[in-house]
Motif scaffolding. Structure first.
Motif, PDB file in Angstrom:
ATOM      1  N   ASN A   1     -23.521  -7.244 -17.005  1.00  0.00           N
ATOM      2  CA  ASN A   1     -22.297  -7.900 -16.514  1.00  0.00           C
ATOM      3  C   ASN A   1     -21.910  -9.065 -17.422  1.00  0.00           C
TER       4      ASN A   1
ATOM      5  N   SER B   1     -18.741   3.483 -16.120  1.00  0.00           N
ATOM      6  CA  SER B   1     -19.718   2.412 -15.948  1.00  0.00           C
ATOM      7  C   SER B   1     -20.069   2.304 -14.469  1.00  0.00           C
ATOM      8  N   ARG B   2     -21.129   1.546 -14.199  1.00  0.00           N
ATOM      9  CA  ARG B   2     -21.526   1.269 -12.820  1.00  0.00           C
ATOM     10  C   ARG B   2     -21.332  -0.220 -12.553  1.00  0.00           C
ATOM     11  N   ASP B   3     -20.899  -0.558 -11.336  1.00  0.00           N
ATOM     12  CA  ASP B   3     -20.804  -1.964 -10.983  1.00  0.00           C
ATOM     13  C   ASP B   3     -22.136  -2.440 -10.400  1.00  0.00           C
ATOM     14  N   ALA B   4     -22.155  -3.682  -9.885  1.00  0.00           N
ATOM     15  CA  ALA B   4     -23.412  -4.256  -9.400  1.00  0.00           C
ATOM     16  C   ALA B   4     -24.006  -3.459  -8.257  1.00  0.00           C
ATOM     17  N   ASP B   5     -23.161  -2.713  -7.523  1.00  0.00           N
ATOM     18  CA  ASP B   5     -23.646  -1.872  -6.418  1.00  0.00           C
ATOM     19  C   ASP B   5     -23.910  -0.435  -6.872  1.00  0.00           C
TER      20      ASP B   5
ATOM     21  N   GLY C   1     -26.655  -7.191 -11.048  1.00  0.00           N
ATOM     22  CA  GLY C   1     -26.961  -5.928 -10.381  1.00  0.00           C
ATOM     23  C   GLY C   1     -28.459  -5.720 -10.255  1.00  0.00           C
TER      24      GLY C   1
ATOM     25  N   GLU D   1     -14.210   3.438 -17.481  1.00  0.00           N
ATOM     26  CA  GLU D   1     -14.416   2.655 -18.696  1.00  0.00           C
ATOM     27  C   GLU D   1     -13.474   3.231 -19.747  1.00  0.00           C
TER      28      GLU D   1
ATOM     29  N   GLN E   1     -17.262   3.180 -12.005  1.00  0.00           N
ATOM     30  CA  GLN E   1     -16.034   2.513 -12.413  1.00  0.00           C
ATOM     31  C   GLN E   1     -15.524   3.166 -13.697  1.00  0.00           C
TER      32      GLN E   1
ATOM     33  N   TYR F   1     -22.369   7.454 -18.194  1.00  0.00           N
ATOM     34  CA  TYR F   1     -22.587   6.019 -17.989  1.00  0.00           C
ATOM     35  C   TYR F   1     -23.312   5.370 -19.165  1.00  0.00           C
TER      36      TYR F   1
ATOM     37  N   GLU G   1     -18.786 -11.139 -17.173  1.00  0.00           N
ATOM     38  CA  GLU G   1     -18.576 -12.024 -16.025  1.00  0.00           C
ATOM     39  C   GLU G   1     -19.224 -13.394 -16.230  1.00  0.00           C
TER      40      GLU G   1
END
Length: 524
Positions: free
Chosen positions: A514, A55-59, A501, A65, A63, A146, A517
């Motif tokens: 997200n 996965s991709r984070d907000a930046d 993001g 998974e 990451q 992703y 969160e």
């Protein structure tokens, strides 16, 4: 204006109750083919019902998974991934490497949105290790790690089947309860999810038009509503406006071939004698005032666009044009023989300088853009006819002969390859203008076979303009890119969306990326 309305996560008090209500959302994007990753579900956002390998984070940083570890061989032909050992599907049965191998092999055959054209095979090495073998290096293959949600092997008792898209079984944070097509989707927590417990027990996605969504938000029946710029001026009581950054753009695709009476395999007419002339395409790019489009059509919620990936590392930052320049545009047309006539319209050899600009009916933002472009080009002597059509009519009648107001935007340069490589000319919506330039093809192929992502970047940018040729405004001007949008939402004052993001194009519920969160910050 737009920057002033960007909303950071609210500073809720430390005594927030963290209750767990259901949420009702109207964010559009009901997939006609269902929730099947093999056919494209999840391509533009989190698949919700399924898990991905990475996965991709907000930046946009990578990451883990489902995959805890991953390596790429020195010859860039083999990905080896080790899976976490606690992943299960939402019926409690384990997810193994066989499911991953099945998903990739089946998706390659399915012809969905995942770019698996270079996948030779996917093989389970044991229960928790899978190997993906490629026929040639492909720098953007990693994108499938992703975006491709993992489905159960068809050989399992609970395996993938023809109706999977309407009864998906996955290992994502939520599982489907009920889907009333055209009306709403109800999902609830997956009790076997391997990650953090989702904050909301139940989510209800309503599929309503723009006006109905606004009415529901005003009536207090929604906690989250996607809103077009034209309706976003005043949030309802108890809600706030959130503007999410995006790489979601809007631009005009030009048919590149003259009309010769040809048709596509589907019978759609091919060619347009006006837009096939590069002088017309360059004049349009020069004459359009993109700042004005942002103010008029987006009500300030966006930025001018000059390419398909502005601000991303695979886009040339120098790709700009001094737009809104009618004089320069007129000189370009004069030199090409398009002479202004007494009726205010330009003609060349009896051919009027006019074309239809087709947009999907019901999309008010694209309608406003099309109508604004027509007004901006009228003084130049180019007659643009804004035309709203349903997507099936666009595919049947307009796809290869009308200029079309499309929207794109991706976290991957793969989209550039789809839009401009001649290999994809006439396939699907991407390169429906049948653009082809061997020099551009060579740059795109060099990017895909580069030794690393960083090494690929100069090749992506050279495809846009290498000093002599390119697909961009200094080259063939195959598109007139117009604006980059901000995604606008009305959000309940009690709902904290966390750190949002950068959204891709709107399909696939990007704001839910997200979702884990999100928090409810009010009592009761």
């Amino acid at each position: 204006m737009a920057a002033a309305t960007l909303v950071a996560p609210l500073a809720f008090g430390a005594t927030a109750a963290h209750a767990e209500p259901s949420l009702v959302l109207a964010i559009g994007g009901e997939p006609s083919e269902g929730f099947d990753p093999l056919l494209g579900w999840g391509h533009y956002g989190h698949p919700l019902f399924q898990s991905t390998l990475l996965s991709r984070d907000a930046d946009l940083a990578t990451q883990p998974e489902l995959a805890r570890d991953w390596t790429l061989s020195d010859d860039r032909l083999r990905w080896t991934l080790t899976l976490r050992d606690d992943a299960t599907f939402s019926d409690g049965t384990p997810l193994t490497a066989k499911d991953v191998a099945f998903t990739f092999n089946a998706a390659a055959r399915a012809g969905g949105r995942a770019d698996l054209s270079v996948l030779a095979s996917a093989d389970a090495l044991d229960d928790h290790r899978v190997q993906l073998s490629l026929t040639e290096p492909r720098i953007t293959f990693v994108d499938t790690l992703y975006t491709l949600g993992i489905v159960p092997d068809a050989d399992r008792d609970n395996g993938y089947h023809d109706g999977y898209g309407r009864a998906p079984l996955g290992s994502g944070p939520y599982r489907l309860v009920e889907w009333q097509e055209g009306e709403q989707l109800i999902v609830e927590r997956n009790p076997y999810y391997h990650g953090d417990t989702p904050p909301f027990q139940r989510l209800v996605f309503q599929f309503t038009g723009e006006d109905t969504t606004l009415a529901s938000a005003n009536a207090g029946r929604l906690q989250l509503a996607a809103i077009p710029p034209a309706l976003a001026a005043q949030p309802p009581a108890g809600m706030r406006r959130v503007a999410m950054r995006s790489v979601d753009n809007r631009g005009i695709l030009f048919p590149m071939q003259p009309a010769r009476g040809e048709v596509s395999d589907s019978g759609a007419p091919i060619g347009n004698d006006v837009t096939a002339d590069p002088a017309i395409r360059h004049a349009v790019n020069l004459a359009i005032d993109r700042e004005l489009l942002v103010e008029v059509a987006l009500h300030g919620f966006g930025q001018p666009a000059y390419g398909p990936a502005d601000g991303l590392p695979w886009s040339d930052a120098a790709e700009r044009v001094d737009d809104g320049d009618l004089q320069a545009a007129a000189e370009r047309l004069d030199a090409a023989g398009w002479q202004l006539q007494g009726d205010g319209l330009r003609r060349r050899d009896g051919q009027a300088a006019g074309f239809r600009l087709t947009y999907p009916a019901g999309d008010t933002t694209r309608q406003l853009l099309a109508e604004s472009v027509a007004e901006l080009l009228r003084p130049l002597g180019i007659a643009v006819e804004p035309t709203g059509r349903h997507w099936d009519e666009i595919r049947r009648e307009a796809l290869h002969q009308d200029a079309i107001l499309f929207g794109w935007g991706s976290h991957s340069p793969q989209e550039i390859y789809y839009l401009y490589h001649s290999q994809h000319a006439g396939q699907d919506y991407y390169n429906s203008g049948l653009y082809a330039n061997p020099t551009v093809d060579a740059h795109l192929e060099a990017a895909q076979s580069a030794a690393s992502f960083d090494a690929s970047l100069p090749h992506w940018r050279a495809a846009q303009w290498d000093g002599e040729a390119g697909y961009g405004v200094r080259g063939d001007a195959a598109w007139a890119w117009l604006v980059n949008l901000e995604h606008l939402y009305f959000v309940d004052d009690c709902l904290d969306l966390g750190e949002l993001g950068i959204a891709p194009h709107g399909h696939g519920w990007p704001i839910t990326a997200n979702l884990l969160e999100w928090q409810w910050q009010c009592d009761g």
